[in-house]
Structures are given as C-alpha cells and as structure tokens.
Design a protein around this motif. Sequence first.
Motif, PDB file in Angstrom:
ATOM      1  N   LEU A  26     -19.610 -17.393  21.034  1.00 31.88           N
ATOM      2  CA  LEU A  26     -19.386 -17.842  19.853  1.00 31.88           C
ATOM      3  C   LEU A  26     -18.575 -16.843  19.076  1.00 31.88           C
ATOM      4  O   LEU A  26     -18.889 -15.655  18.738  1.00 31.88           O
ATOM      5  N   LEU A  27     -17.344 -17.028  18.496  1.00 33.89           N
ATOM      6  CA  LEU A  27     -16.712 -16.293  17.516  1.00 33.89           C
ATOM      7  C   LEU A  27     -16.700 -16.776  16.041  1.00 33.89           C
ATOM      8  O   LEU A  27     -16.371 -17.881  15.739  1.00 33.89           O
ATOM      9  N   ILE A  28     -17.102 -15.772  15.364  1.00 36.53           N
ATOM     10  CA  ILE A  28     -17.221 -16.046  13.894  1.00 36.53           C
ATOM     11  C   ILE A  28     -16.362 -15.163  13.285  1.00 36.53           C
ATOM     12  O   ILE A  28     -16.168 -13.764  13.157  1.00 36.53           O
ATOM     13  N   GLU A  29     -15.534 -15.838  12.418  1.00 39.36           N
ATOM     14  CA  GLU A  29     -14.572 -14.906  11.515  1.00 39.36           C
ATOM     15  C   GLU A  29     -15.190 -14.587  10.004  1.00 39.36           C
ATOM     16  O   GLU A  29     -15.681 -15.837   9.397  1.00 39.36           O
ATOM     17  N   VAL A  30     -15.498 -13.635   9.507  1.00 34.94           N
ATOM     18  CA  VAL A  30     -16.228 -13.477   8.284  1.00 34.94           C
ATOM     19  C   VAL A  30     -15.383 -12.480   7.578  1.00 34.94           C
ATOM     20  O   VAL A  30     -14.980 -11.469   7.895  1.00 34.94           O
ATOM     21  N   GLU A  31     -15.393 -12.721   6.083  1.00 37.04           N
ATOM     22  CA  GLU A  31     -14.471 -11.625   5.269  1.00 37.04           C
ATOM     23  C   GLU A  31     -15.432 -10.383   5.314  1.00 37.04           C
ATOM     24  O   GLU A  31     -16.588 -10.292   5.293  1.00 37.04           O
ATOM     25  N   ARG A  32     -14.770  -9.234   5.328  1.00 37.27           N
ATOM     26  CA  ARG A  32     -15.294  -8.022   5.209  1.00 37.27           C
ATOM     27  C   ARG A  32     -16.021  -7.895   3.837  1.00 37.27           C
ATOM     28  O   ARG A  32     -17.259  -7.348   3.922  1.00 37.27           O
ATOM     29  N   LYS A  33     -15.779  -8.474   2.703  1.00 36.14           N
ATOM     30  CA  LYS A  33     -16.541  -8.489   1.602  1.00 36.14           C
ATOM     31  C   LYS A  33     -17.893  -9.013   1.763  1.00 36.14           C
ATOM     32  O   LYS A  33     -18.908  -8.562   1.170  1.00 36.14           O
ATOM     33  N   GLN A  34     -17.962 -10.322   2.475  1.00 34.44           N
ATOM     34  CA  GLN A  34     -19.419 -10.725   2.963  1.00 34.44           C
ATOM     35  C   GLN A  34     -20.138  -9.911   3.734  1.00 34.44           C
ATOM     36  O   GLN A  34     -21.460  -9.815   3.865  1.00 34.44           O
ATOM     37  N   THR A  35     -19.449  -9.199   4.853  1.00 27.44           N
ATOM     38  CA  THR A  35     -20.199  -8.451   5.918  1.00 27.44           C
ATOM     39  C   THR A  35     -20.878  -7.410   5.322  1.00 27.44           C
ATOM     40  O   THR A  35     -21.986  -6.605   5.752  1.00 27.44           O
ATOM     41  N   VAL A  36     -20.233  -6.562   4.300  1.00 25.98           N
ATOM     42  CA  VAL A  36     -20.656  -5.499   3.775  1.00 25.98           C
ATOM     43  C   VAL A  36     -21.577  -5.703   2.317  1.00 25.98           C
ATOM     44  O   VAL A  36     -21.835  -4.784   1.708  1.00 25.98           O
ATOM     45  N   SER A  37     -21.383  -6.825   1.985  1.00 28.14           N
ATOM     46  CA  SER A  37     -22.105  -7.138   0.749  1.00 28.14           C
ATOM     47  C   SER A  37     -23.728  -6.816   0.767  1.00 28.14           C
ATOM     48  O   SER A  37     -24.328  -6.276  -0.076  1.00 28.14           O
ATOM     49  N   PHE A  38     -24.136  -6.983   1.781  1.00 28.55           N
ATOM     50  CA  PHE A  38     -25.572  -6.669   2.156  1.00 28.55           C
ATOM     51  C   PHE A  38     -25.877  -5.132   2.338  1.00 28.55           C
ATOM     52  O   PHE A  38     -27.058  -4.468   1.915  1.00 28.55           O
ATOM     53  N   LEU A  39     -24.570  -4.324   2.613  1.00 29.42           N
ATOM     54  CA  LEU A  39     -24.613  -3.027   2.551  1.00 29.42           C
ATOM     55  C   LEU A  39     -24.912  -2.340   0.961  1.00 29.42           C
ATOM     56  O   LEU A  39     -25.410  -1.290   0.681  1.00 29.42           O
ATOM     57  N   GLN A  40     -24.225  -2.990   0.198  1.00 26.10           N
ATOM     58  CA  GLN A  40     -24.488  -2.731  -1.056  1.00 26.10           C
ATOM     59  C   GLN A  40     -25.904  -3.107  -1.674  1.00 26.10           C
ATOM     60  O   GLN A  40     -26.260  -2.049  -2.529  1.00 26.10           O
ATOM     61  N   THR A  41     -26.281  -4.220  -1.211  1.00 17.52           N
ATOM     62  CA  THR A  41     -27.733  -4.460  -1.531  1.00 17.52           C
ATOM     63  C   THR A  41     -28.593  -3.215  -1.060  1.00 17.52           C
ATOM     64  O   THR A  41     -29.664  -2.972  -1.766  1.00 17.52           O
ATOM     65  N   ILE A  42     -28.459  -2.915   0.415  1.00 25.33           N
ATOM     66  CA  ILE A  42     -29.271  -1.796   0.933  1.00 25.33           C
ATOM     67  C   ILE A  42     -29.053  -0.600   0.006  1.00 25.33           C
ATOM     68  O   ILE A  42     -30.050   0.133  -0.207  1.00 25.33           O
ATOM     69  N   ARG A  43     -27.781  -0.272  -0.363  1.00 25.04           N
ATOM     70  CA  ARG A  43     -27.517   0.840  -1.176  1.00 25.04           C
ATOM     71  C   ARG A  43     -28.136   0.976  -2.378  1.00 25.04           C
ATOM     72  O   ARG A  43     -29.010   1.903  -2.801  1.00 25.04           O
ATOM     73  N   TRP A  44     -28.285  -0.317  -3.122  1.00 23.28           N
ATOM     74  CA  TRP A  44     -29.027  -0.286  -4.486  1.00 23.28           C
ATOM     75  C   TRP A  44     -30.443  -0.161  -4.211  1.00 23.28           C
ATOM     76  O   TRP A  44     -31.183   0.430  -4.955  1.00 23.28           O
ATOM     77  N   ASN A  45     -30.919  -0.661  -3.101  1.00 19.29           N
ATOM     78  CA  ASN A  45     -32.620  -0.891  -2.876  1.00 19.29           C
ATOM     79  C   ASN A  45     -32.817   0.503  -2.441  1.00 19.29           C
ATOM     80  O   ASN A  45     -33.900   1.075  -2.845  1.00 19.29           O
ATOM     81  N   THR A  46     -32.060   1.311  -1.831  1.00 20.07           N
ATOM     82  CA  THR A  46     -32.360   2.746  -1.355  1.00 20.07           C
ATOM     83  C   THR A  46     -32.400   3.615  -2.694  1.00 20.07           C
ATOM     84  O   THR A  46     -33.184   4.517  -2.767  1.00 20.07           O
ATOM     85  N   ILE A  47     -31.169   3.419  -3.564  1.00 22.55           N
ATOM     86  CA  ILE A  47     -31.341   4.128  -4.982  1.00 22.55           C
ATOM     87  C   ILE A  47     -32.440   3.760  -5.538  1.00 22.55           C
ATOM     88  O   ILE A  47     -33.093   4.815  -6.158  1.00 22.55           O
ATOM     89  N   LEU A  48     -32.788   2.654  -5.837  1.00 18.24           N
ATOM     90  CA  LEU A  48     -33.949   2.281  -6.460  1.00 18.24           C
ATOM     91  C   LEU A  48     -35.437   2.667  -5.952  1.00 18.24           C
ATOM     92  O   LEU A  48     -36.205   3.298  -6.634  1.00 18.24           O
ATOM     93  N   ALA A  49     -35.578   2.703  -4.683  1.00 17.37           N
ATOM     94  CA  ALA A  49     -36.603   3.340  -3.962  1.00 17.37           C
ATOM     95  C   ALA A  49     -36.700   4.912  -4.137  1.00 17.37           C
ATOM     96  O   ALA A  49     -37.762   5.216  -4.271  1.00 17.37           O
ATOM     97  N   VAL A  50     -35.378   5.526  -3.762  1.00 15.80           N
ATOM     98  CA  VAL A  50     -35.507   6.943  -4.321  1.00 15.80           C
ATOM     99  C   VAL A  50     -35.923   7.251  -5.573  1.00 15.80           C
ATOM    100  O   VAL A  50     -36.908   8.268  -5.825  1.00 15.80           O
ATOM    101  N   ILE A  51     -35.168   6.684  -6.562  1.00 13.55           N
ATOM    102  CA  ILE A  51     -35.622   6.927  -8.150  1.00 13.55           C
ATOM    103  C   ILE A  51     -37.260   6.441  -8.130  1.00 13.55           C
ATOM    104  O   ILE A  51     -38.042   7.269  -8.842  1.00 13.55           O
ATOM    105  N   LEU A  52     -37.803   5.325  -7.658  1.00 16.64           N
ATOM    106  CA  LEU A  52     -39.209   5.033  -7.869  1.00 16.64           C
ATOM    107  C   LEU A  52     -39.969   6.173  -7.183  1.00 16.64           C
ATOM    108  O   LEU A  52     -41.122   6.553  -7.852  1.00 16.64           O
TER     109      LEU A  52
END
Length: 178
Positions: A26-52
Amino acid sequence: VIDYVSQRGDRMDLIRYPLHSTDLSLLIEVERKQTVSFLQTIRWNTILAVILSIVLIVFLFYYVSRKLANPYKRAIEVNRQLEAQVMKRTQELSERNAEMVDSINYALLLQQSVLPKPANLESLLEEPFLIWRPRDVVGGDFFWIKQFGDYTLAAVGDCTGHGVPGAFMTILALSSLE
C-alpha cells in the motif's frame, strides 16, 4: 519512506506499507507538514517535560533542604536558649553565693567581736600565743579569758557544728561564760 517535491512545490512523503496477506504494498502519499506535525508535538511535549522536571527537582531540592536545615536551625536555637538559661542561672547562683559569703563574713565579724582581743591576751598572760584556724571562715572553736582579782581563768572550747551554725554556738557559749 521516500520524500519528493510535488508538482505544486510541496514536500511530500511516500510511505510504503506491505500487506502481509498478499505480495502487494500500500502506497500512501502524505504532505511533509502532516508527517512532521507529530514531531512538533513531541518537541513541545519534551520541552514541557524538561521544564516540569526542572521545576520539580528545584522544588524537591528546596523542600528537602528546608526539612534538613530546619532541625539544624532548631538545634542551634535550642542551644542558644539553653546557653541563655545557663547564663541566667549562673548569674543567680553568683548573686546567691555573694549573699552567702557576705553573711558568713558578717558572722565572722560577730564571732570576732565576742572573742578576746590579742591585746587582752598579752595583758593577762606573760607569753601568750594563739593558733585559731576554723575549718570554714567561721567555726565552732572558741577561746575565752577573764581575770577575777589575782586569778585568770582561761577556757578553750569546741561547739558542735561548723560554719555559721558553729559560730553562733560559740557566741552562745561565750555569752554563758561571761
């Protein structure tokens, strides 16, 4: 995952997922914005976890240091209070001791006033000597001398007691002899 630029100029990710029941994928075509958006969420969660985590570590350090430092500070305060109390009681004892020493010295003055004076001894005896050393400042030992006409009577006595009680007993004994 293959990345490429689409005809519109957007970065795209082509994801291949094999289907296990067949030889197909199965081939799925996804915009890069959508595939890396979870990385932004992980980045913010990591920053929040470090600060906390930093805040929790600082709070824990502060709490533990206060809990460990407070008993030490309380011990220092209790020690200071005890030293003040010892100083106060030492002062009270010093004052009471001074009062007792004054009282004993006054008892000595009273006792010496009723004992014969060395000049009286010299006038009544040819070669008098006297060794009078009470155990304390004052004591229960006494001496007495009196002349009756041609006769000289002398007495040496020891009253029961030492210190001030013995001195007062000597005063009573000397008064009785007089």
